[in-house]
Design an enzyme around this catalytic site. Structure first.
Site, PDB file in Angstrom:
ATOM      1  N   LYS A   1       0.850  -1.136  -0.101  1.00 61.94           N
ATOM      2  CA  LYS A   1      -0.041  -0.044   0.110  1.00 61.94           C
ATOM      3  C   LYS A   1       0.875   1.248   0.075  1.00 61.94           C
ATOM      4  O   LYS A   1       0.686   2.028  -0.668  1.00 61.94           O
ATOM      5  CB  LYS A   1      -1.040  -0.158   1.189  1.00 61.94           C
ATOM      6  CG  LYS A   1      -2.090  -1.284   1.405  1.00 61.94           C
ATOM      7  CD  LYS A   1      -2.959  -1.069   2.379  1.00 61.94           C
ATOM      8  CE  LYS A   1      -2.296  -0.928   3.761  1.00 61.94           C
ATOM      9  NZ  LYS A   1      -1.520  -2.352   4.341  1.00 61.94           N
TER      10      LYS A   1
ATOM     11  N   ARG B   1      -9.452   0.795   9.650  1.00 54.64           N
ATOM     12  CA  ARG B   1      -8.974  -0.554   9.907  1.00 54.64           C
ATOM     13  C   ARG B   1      -9.924  -1.595  10.542  1.00 54.64           C
ATOM     14  O   ARG B   1      -9.691  -2.458  10.926  1.00 54.64           O
ATOM     15  CB  ARG B   1      -7.890  -0.397  10.818  1.00 54.64           C
ATOM     16  CG  ARG B   1      -6.357   0.121  10.299  1.00 54.64           C
ATOM     17  CD  ARG B   1      -5.751  -1.149   9.516  1.00 54.64           C
ATOM     18  NE  ARG B   1      -4.424  -1.251  10.035  1.00 54.64           N
ATOM     19  CZ  ARG B   1      -3.331  -0.757   9.506  1.00 54.64           C
ATOM     20  NH1 ARG B   1      -3.384   0.384   8.683  1.00 54.64           N
ATOM     21  NH2 ARG B   1      -2.143  -1.114   9.772  1.00 54.64           N
TER      22      ARG B   1
ATOM     23  N   ARG C   1      12.014  -6.179   4.540  1.00 56.77           N
ATOM     24  CA  ARG C   1      11.739  -4.788   4.288  1.00 56.77           C
ATOM     25  C   ARG C   1      12.291  -3.682   5.250  1.00 56.77           C
ATOM     26  O   ARG C   1      12.381  -4.347   6.476  1.00 56.77           O
ATOM     27  CB  ARG C   1      10.277  -4.605   4.428  1.00 56.77           C
ATOM     28  CG  ARG C   1       9.625  -3.335   4.176  1.00 56.77           C
ATOM     29  CD  ARG C   1       8.320  -3.175   4.234  1.00 56.77           C
ATOM     30  NE  ARG C   1       7.559  -2.922   5.591  1.00 56.77           N
ATOM     31  CZ  ARG C   1       6.370  -2.889   5.701  1.00 56.77           C
ATOM     32  NH1 ARG C   1       5.565  -2.590   4.739  1.00 56.77           N
ATOM     33  NH2 ARG C   1       5.757  -2.836   6.777  1.00 56.77           N
TER      34      ARG C   1
ATOM     35  N   ARG D   1      11.378  -1.847  10.588  1.00 55.22           N
ATOM     36  CA  ARG D   1      10.637  -1.144  11.239  1.00 55.22           C
ATOM     37  C   ARG D   1      10.297  -2.270  12.411  1.00 55.22           C
ATOM     38  O   ARG D   1      10.488  -3.630  12.392  1.00 55.22           O
ATOM     39  CB  ARG D   1       9.129  -1.283  10.765  1.00 55.22           C
ATOM     40  CG  ARG D   1       8.561  -0.042   9.932  1.00 55.22           C
ATOM     41  CD  ARG D   1       7.411   0.071   9.157  1.00 55.22           C
ATOM     42  NE  ARG D   1       6.425  -0.777   9.788  1.00 55.22           N
ATOM     43  CZ  ARG D   1       5.007  -0.561   9.152  1.00 55.22           C
ATOM     44  NH1 ARG D   1       5.061   0.091   8.050  1.00 55.22           N
ATOM     45  NH2 ARG D   1       4.048  -1.175   9.831  1.00 55.22           N
TER      46      ARG D   1
ATOM     47  N   ARG E   1      -0.246  -9.112  12.962  1.00 51.45           N
ATOM     48  CA  ARG E   1      -0.762  -7.988  12.230  1.00 51.45           C
ATOM     49  C   ARG E   1      -1.682  -8.610  10.970  1.00 51.45           C
ATOM     50  O   ARG E   1      -2.837  -8.219  10.611  1.00 51.45           O
ATOM     51  CB  ARG E   1      -0.005  -6.969  11.660  1.00 51.45           C
ATOM     52  CG  ARG E   1       0.752  -6.096  12.608  1.00 51.45           C
ATOM     53  CD  ARG E   1       2.118  -5.675  12.233  1.00 51.45           C
ATOM     54  NE  ARG E   1       2.231  -4.941  10.888  1.00 51.45           N
ATOM     55  CZ  ARG E   1       3.436  -4.880  10.140  1.00 51.45           C
ATOM     56  NH1 ARG E   1       4.652  -5.520  10.801  1.00 51.45           N
ATOM     57  NH2 ARG E   1       3.342  -4.078   9.145  1.00 51.45           N
TER      58      ARG E   1
HETATM   59  P1  AMP Z   1       0.823   0.525   8.723  1.00 47.48           P
HETATM   60  O1  AMP Z   1       2.072   1.371   8.691  1.00 47.48           O
HETATM   61  O2  AMP Z   1      -0.566   1.084   8.206  1.00 47.48           O
HETATM   62  O3  AMP Z   1       0.792  -0.688   8.569  1.00 47.48           O
HETATM   63  O4  AMP Z   1       0.456   0.724  10.357  1.00 47.48           O
HETATM   64  C1  AMP Z   1       1.322   0.270  11.361  1.00 47.48           C
HETATM   65  C2  AMP Z   1       0.441   0.061  12.725  1.00 47.48           C
HETATM   66  O5  AMP Z   1       0.021   1.468  13.222  1.00 47.48           O
HETATM   67  C3  AMP Z   1      -0.693  -1.035  12.849  1.00 47.48           C
HETATM   68  O6  AMP Z   1       0.032  -2.103  13.047  1.00 47.48           O
HETATM   69  C4  AMP Z   1      -1.346  -0.354  13.711  1.00 47.48           C
HETATM   70  O7  AMP Z   1      -0.660  -0.826  15.145  1.00 47.48           O
HETATM   71  C5  AMP Z   1      -1.222   1.039  13.836  1.00 47.48           C
HETATM   72  N1  AMP Z   1      -2.153   1.963  12.981  1.00 47.48           N
HETATM   73  C6  AMP Z   1      -2.051   2.431  11.504  1.00 47.48           C
HETATM   74  N2  AMP Z   1      -3.433   2.714  11.275  1.00 47.48           N
HETATM   75  C7  AMP Z   1      -4.386   2.272  12.290  1.00 47.48           C
HETATM   76  C8  AMP Z   1      -5.740   2.462  12.312  1.00 47.48           C
HETATM   77  N3  AMP Z   1      -6.432   3.136  11.269  1.00 47.48           N
HETATM   78  N4  AMP Z   1      -6.328   2.171  13.535  1.00 47.48           N
HETATM   79  C9  AMP Z   1      -5.438   1.562  14.315  1.00 47.48           C
HETATM   80  N5  AMP Z   1      -4.227   1.396  14.395  1.00 47.48           N
HETATM   81  C10 AMP Z   1      -3.433   1.746  13.082  1.00 47.48           C
END
Ligand code: AMP
Length: 216
Positions: A13, A86, A125, A161, A172
């Site tokens: 994404k 989410r 990554r 990360r 996740r």
């Molecule tokens: P991402 O970079 O989108 O993979 O997000 C990394 C982490 O941020 C996720 O595993 C969640 O812990 C948190 N996170 C990101 N977006 C959300 C969301 N919309 N609601 C809740 N937690 C989020």
């Protein structure tokens, strides 16, 4: 106009979002990037979010919804939204805000990749912690030799990360299946324009496919 990128961790994404922003005129709203900046600056929200993120759990809605709806802008805004909603309650909150702003979702791009490929991608990554640009590592040592091409900030650091470890990745993916995937049906039931994207190919192939659905 609002375009939503939906898909499991590792679906690409963030990579596709950068391509879309470069090619089309969008404001990029990524909840993951926003939260990582909060963690980096050790803000109050960052301190709360960190433990959820590191474990691979969702940060509670009460902290997220306000952070994103404040960024949606007014009627003519062009938002590319990555990482939100989410879960169903976030999708409902987004709908409420868009209705209030007289905005609509133009398209939800639902990116599909099988679990094995996701795990493979996430285990190789790294990201730039300044601009969040992703990098694919050929070996773990390679991280010492990569410079970020995008960040003007010379002090930028490429790192793996904290949540790209096997335990958090597994969590996740489970959280995605249980909480986020039901959002696909939610949008289909609402007759929102949702398209399934096969996200297994090369970055350019996937971008070609995605571009067909972005109305300019
Ligand atoms: P991402 O970079 O989108 O993979 O997000 C990394 C982490 O941020 C996720 O595993 C969640 O812990 C948190 N996170 C990101 N977006 C959300 C969301 N919309 N609601 C809740 N937690 C989020």
């Amino acid at each position: 106009m609002n375009v939503i990128l939906l898909g499991p961790p590792g679906a690409g994404k963030g990579t596709q979002a950068r391509k879309i922003v470069d090619e089309f005129d969008f404001d990029y709203i990524s909840t993951g990037d926003m939260l990582r900046k909060e963690v980096e600056s050790a803000s109050r929200l960052g301190k709360i979010a960190k433990s959820y993120m590191n474990k691979g759990d969702l940060v509670p809605d009460s902290h997220i919804v306000e952070m994103i709806v404040d960024n949606l802008g007014e009627l003519n805004a062009r938002n590319l939204i990555d990482g939100f909603p989410r879960n169903i309650s976030q999708a409902e909150a987004l709908n409420e805000k868009l209705t209030e702003n007289q905005q609509k979702i133009a398209v939800v791009l639902h990116m599909n990749v099988d679990d094995e490929e996701l795990i493979n991608r996430l285990s190789t990554r790294a990201v730039c912690i300044s601009c969040q640009a992703p990098y694919k590592l050929k070996s773990p040592d390679e991280i010492l030799n990569i410079n970020c091409n995008n960040s003007p900030n010379k002090d930028c650091i490429i790192k793996v990360r904290d949540d790209d470890n096997p335990k958090s990745v597994a969590r996740r993916i489970t959280v995605y299946k249980n909480e986020t995937f039901p959002v696909v049906k939610y949008y289909k039931d609402l007759n929102v324009n949702l398209v399934d994207i096969d996200a297994r190919g090369t970055e350019d192939e996937i971008f070609q496919e995605i571009s067909k659905f972005i109305v300019v």
